[in-house]
Design a protein around this motif. Structure first.
Motif, short mmCIF file in Angstrom:
data_model
loop_
_atom_site.label_atom_id
_atom_site.label_comp_id
_atom_site.label_asym_id
_atom_site.label_seq_id
_atom_site.Cartn_x
_atom_site.Cartn_y
_atom_site.Cartn_z
N GLU A 349 39.34 -9.15 -3.04
CA GLU A 349 39.38 -10.59 -2.84
C GLU A 349 39.51 -10.97 -1.37
O GLU A 349 38.90 -11.93 -0.91
CB GLU A 349 40.55 -11.19 -3.63
CG GLU A 349 40.37 -11.15 -5.14
CD GLU A 349 39.22 -12.01 -5.61
OE1 GLU A 349 39.00 -13.09 -5.01
OE2 GLU A 349 38.52 -11.61 -6.56
N SER A 350 40.31 -10.22 -0.63
CA SER A 350 40.56 -10.57 0.78
C SER A 350 39.54 -9.96 1.73
O SER A 350 39.33 -10.48 2.84
CB SER A 350 41.97 -10.13 1.19
OG SER A 350 42.12 -8.73 1.04
N LEU A 367 46.83 -6.05 8.55
CA LEU A 367 48.29 -6.00 8.63
C LEU A 367 48.87 -5.85 7.23
O LEU A 367 48.57 -6.64 6.34
CB LEU A 367 48.84 -7.28 9.28
CG LEU A 367 50.36 -7.45 9.22
CD1 LEU A 367 51.06 -6.37 10.02
CD2 LEU A 367 50.76 -8.85 9.70
N ASP A 368 49.68 -4.83 7.04
CA ASP A 368 50.48 -4.69 5.82
C ASP A 368 51.93 -4.79 6.24
O ASP A 368 52.53 -3.81 6.68
CB ASP A 368 50.19 -3.34 5.15
CG ASP A 368 50.93 -3.19 3.82
OD1 ASP A 368 51.76 -4.06 3.52
OD2 ASP A 368 50.68 -2.21 3.10
N SER A 373 54.01 2.98 0.46
CA SER A 373 53.25 4.22 0.35
C SER A 373 51.91 4.13 1.06
O SER A 373 51.20 5.12 1.17
CB SER A 373 53.02 4.54 -1.13
OG SER A 373 52.23 3.54 -1.74
N GLY A 374 51.55 2.94 1.54
CA GLY A 374 50.32 2.78 2.31
C GLY A 374 49.07 2.56 1.49
O GLY A 374 47.96 2.67 2.01
N ALA A 380 42.07 -0.57 2.32
CA ALA A 380 41.47 -1.39 3.37
C ALA A 380 40.62 -0.53 4.31
O ALA A 380 39.54 -0.95 4.76
CB ALA A 380 42.56 -2.11 4.16
N TYR A 381 41.09 0.67 4.59
CA TYR A 381 40.31 1.60 5.43
C TYR A 381 38.99 1.95 4.76
O TYR A 381 37.93 1.98 5.41
CB TYR A 381 41.12 2.86 5.71
CG TYR A 381 40.32 3.93 6.41
CD1 TYR A 381 40.00 3.81 7.77
CD2 TYR A 381 39.87 5.05 5.73
CE1 TYR A 381 39.26 4.78 8.41
CE2 TYR A 381 39.12 6.02 6.36
CZ TYR A 381 38.82 5.89 7.70
OH TYR A 381 38.07 6.84 8.33
N LYS A 382 39.02 2.20 3.47
CA LYS A 382 37.78 2.47 2.74
C LYS A 382 36.81 1.30 2.89
O LYS A 382 35.61 1.49 3.11
CB LYS A 382 38.07 2.69 1.25
CG LYS A 382 38.73 4.01 0.91
CD LYS A 382 38.83 4.13 -0.61
CE LYS A 382 39.46 5.44 -1.03
NZ LYS A 382 39.52 5.57 -2.49
N ARG A 383 37.33 0.07 2.76
CA ARG A 383 36.47 -1.09 2.84
C ARG A 383 35.88 -1.24 4.24
O ARG A 383 34.71 -1.61 4.40
CB ARG A 383 37.26 -2.33 2.44
CG ARG A 383 36.47 -3.64 2.40
CD ARG A 383 35.17 -3.56 1.61
NE ARG A 383 35.28 -2.92 0.34
CZ ARG A 383 35.60 -3.52 -0.80
NH1 ARG A 383 35.86 -4.81 -0.81
NH2 ARG A 383 35.65 -2.83 -1.93
N LEU A 384 36.66 -0.93 5.28
CA LEU A 384 36.14 -1.00 6.65
C LEU A 384 34.97 -0.04 6.84
O LEU A 384 33.96 -0.38 7.47
CB LEU A 384 37.26 -0.68 7.65
CG LEU A 384 38.37 -1.72 7.80
CD1 LEU A 384 39.48 -1.18 8.71
CD2 LEU A 384 37.83 -3.03 8.35
N VAL A 385 35.11 1.17 6.29
CA VAL A 385 34.03 2.14 6.41
C VAL A 385 32.79 1.68 5.63
O VAL A 385 31.65 1.82 6.10
CB VAL A 385 34.49 3.53 5.92
CG1 VAL A 385 33.33 4.52 5.91
CG2 VAL A 385 35.62 4.06 6.80
N GLN A 386 33.01 1.10 4.47
CA GLN A 386 31.89 0.58 3.67
C GLN A 386 31.18 -0.54 4.42
O GLN A 386 29.94 -0.62 4.44
CB GLN A 386 32.40 0.11 2.31
CG GLN A 386 32.83 1.25 1.41
CD GLN A 386 33.70 0.79 0.25
OE1 GLN A 386 34.11 -0.37 0.18
NE2 GLN A 386 34.00 1.71 -0.66
#
Length: 402
Positions: A349-350, A367-368, A373-374, A380-386
């Motif tokens: 969604e974000s 920002l979290d 546990s991260g 979010a990192y996966k989405r950045l790579v995608q």
């Protein structure tokens, strides 16, 4: 959608033929699919060598329910199905897999691990030329599509979702802690838990193979410690601290960070229980502990990294008071964690995939503010790579199996 007559006949048996290009999509057609999330699901299915995916529509989203395998014109090989179920169960990607042969359909229950005799768990074995079992009638596809299939009492009793890869791994870890009875004080007890969880991450890295089936991790790390052949030998040679120091130095972050005092404690620990438990992954015949043997049901390279985050939550969060249960510890210290499916929904969604051409990645920040546990940061990192792949017209391998 180009499929053989034999496969089309199999689809008709389960009612899939009416859902082509609606809820049923062939992996080979992923480049002609417009929906980016659907494209990711199909790319992930290809990693598991699936030929098609049947989806459930939920809030205008596609949720994978069944991986389909085209084994028509092939002889039946049960080892192929064992391998399929092992990988899918380890990853938790879909609850059902269907393998189509010339005259029959094999349906696998991927909510369960393979049997101890290395055979898959069959939900059904259907002869295409005969009448289909009532559970798998012409309404099967519709029930899966709408979600009604999972609400039926017979199916609720049939599927055992309490034997997921996460549940079994938790049981395995608890058994190691139980067997490590010499660690009585709070400090050592917390250290052994952390060592176990980091060992699972190391096994994940070790089992990742290159295109030739080799482990780059073993070549770079494991063999430098007295020519050890795998991580188990690193433990047996008492070189764990050396490995942890190398990983901490080479990897960006503090995942493998230990204080000097903790390293000294690790060096004095007898980790034979851990090495015995890990041996069961490849050499179960050497193990006499039934719980330790559970690890052989896994394909470590297919375990999602989110699962390791959940294990962290279970064993390391709020660990200051040994007199409290894990749940009470978290409540006492105000610690709350987000389930992975909800975290994924919030990231979708974000950080929607469709916004990839609106994002300036060189200046994008995540920002979290309450990072536990991260899991949000991982997703979010996966989405950045995608996004990066989409921006660079690299639409293949959009999914990251990490």
């Amino acid at each position: 959608m180009n499929i053989s007559q034999k496969l089309d006949k199999g689809f008709k048996v389960l009612g899939f033929d009416q859902e082509k290009n609606d809820c049923l999509f062939l992996c080979q057609d992923l480049n002609s699919v417009d929906d980016l999330e659907l494209k990711i699901h199909l790319e992930k299915a290809k990693i598991f060598n699936a030929d098609a995916v049947f989806f459930r529509k939920e809030l205008d989203r596609f949720k994978p329910q069944v991986y389909l395998y085209d084994f028509t014109n092939q002889l039946f090989n049960q080892n192929d199905l064992t391998d399929i179920q092992k990988k899918i169960w380890s990853n938790g990607s879909v609850p059902i897999a269907c393998a189509f042969y010339d005259t029959e359909i094999k349906i696998l229950d991927c909510t369960q691990h393979i049997k101890k005799n290395n055979t898959p768990v069959y939900l059904a074995d259907l002869e295409i030329v005969s009448n289909v079992h009532q559970l798998y009638n012409e309404q099967f596809a519709v029930k899966i599509k709408t979600g009604a299939f999972w609400e039926e009492i017979e199916n609720k009793n049939k599927f055992k979702f309490n034997t997921s890869a996460y549940d079994i791994l938790i049981e395995w870890i608890k058994e190691i802690i139980k067997q490590s009875s010499s660690f009585k004080n709070v400090s050592q007890n917390k250290i052994i838990k952390k060592v176990i969880i980091q060992s699972i991450m190391i096994k994940y890295l070790e089992e990742r193979k290159d295109e030739k089936g080799n482990s780059p991790f073993n070549k770079k790390y494991v063999r430098k410690y007295d020519n050890a052949q795998d991580f188990v030998e690193v433990l047996e040679k008492n070189k764990l601290v050396d490995l942890l120091e190398d990983l901490q130095k080479d990897l960006n972050g503090n995942l493998f960070e230990w204080s000097e005092d903790e390293k000294e404690i690790i060096k004095t620990m007898n980790l034979s229980c851990l090495s015995e438990a890990l041996k069961a992954y490849k050499r179960p015949e050497e193990i006499n502990n039934n719980v330790f043997e559970l690890i052989r049901f896994y394909e470590f390279s297919y375990i999602p990294v989110e699962l390791i985050s959940r294990i962290y939550e279970e064993f390391l969060a709020g660990d200051s008071d040994v007199n409290l249960t894990q749940k009470n510890k978290k409540q006492k210290e105000g610690i709350f964690y987000t389930p992975s499916h909800l975290a994924q929904l919030l990231v979708d969604e974000s950080m929607p995939l469709k916004d990839y051409n609106k994002v300036e990645l060189s200046n994008y920040k995540v920002l979290d503010p309450a990072c536990g546990s991260g899991i949000f940061l991982v997703l979010a990192y996966k989405r950045l790579v995608q996004w990066w792949k989409l921006q660079n017209n690299m639409q293949k391998n959009l999914n990251l199996l990490i």
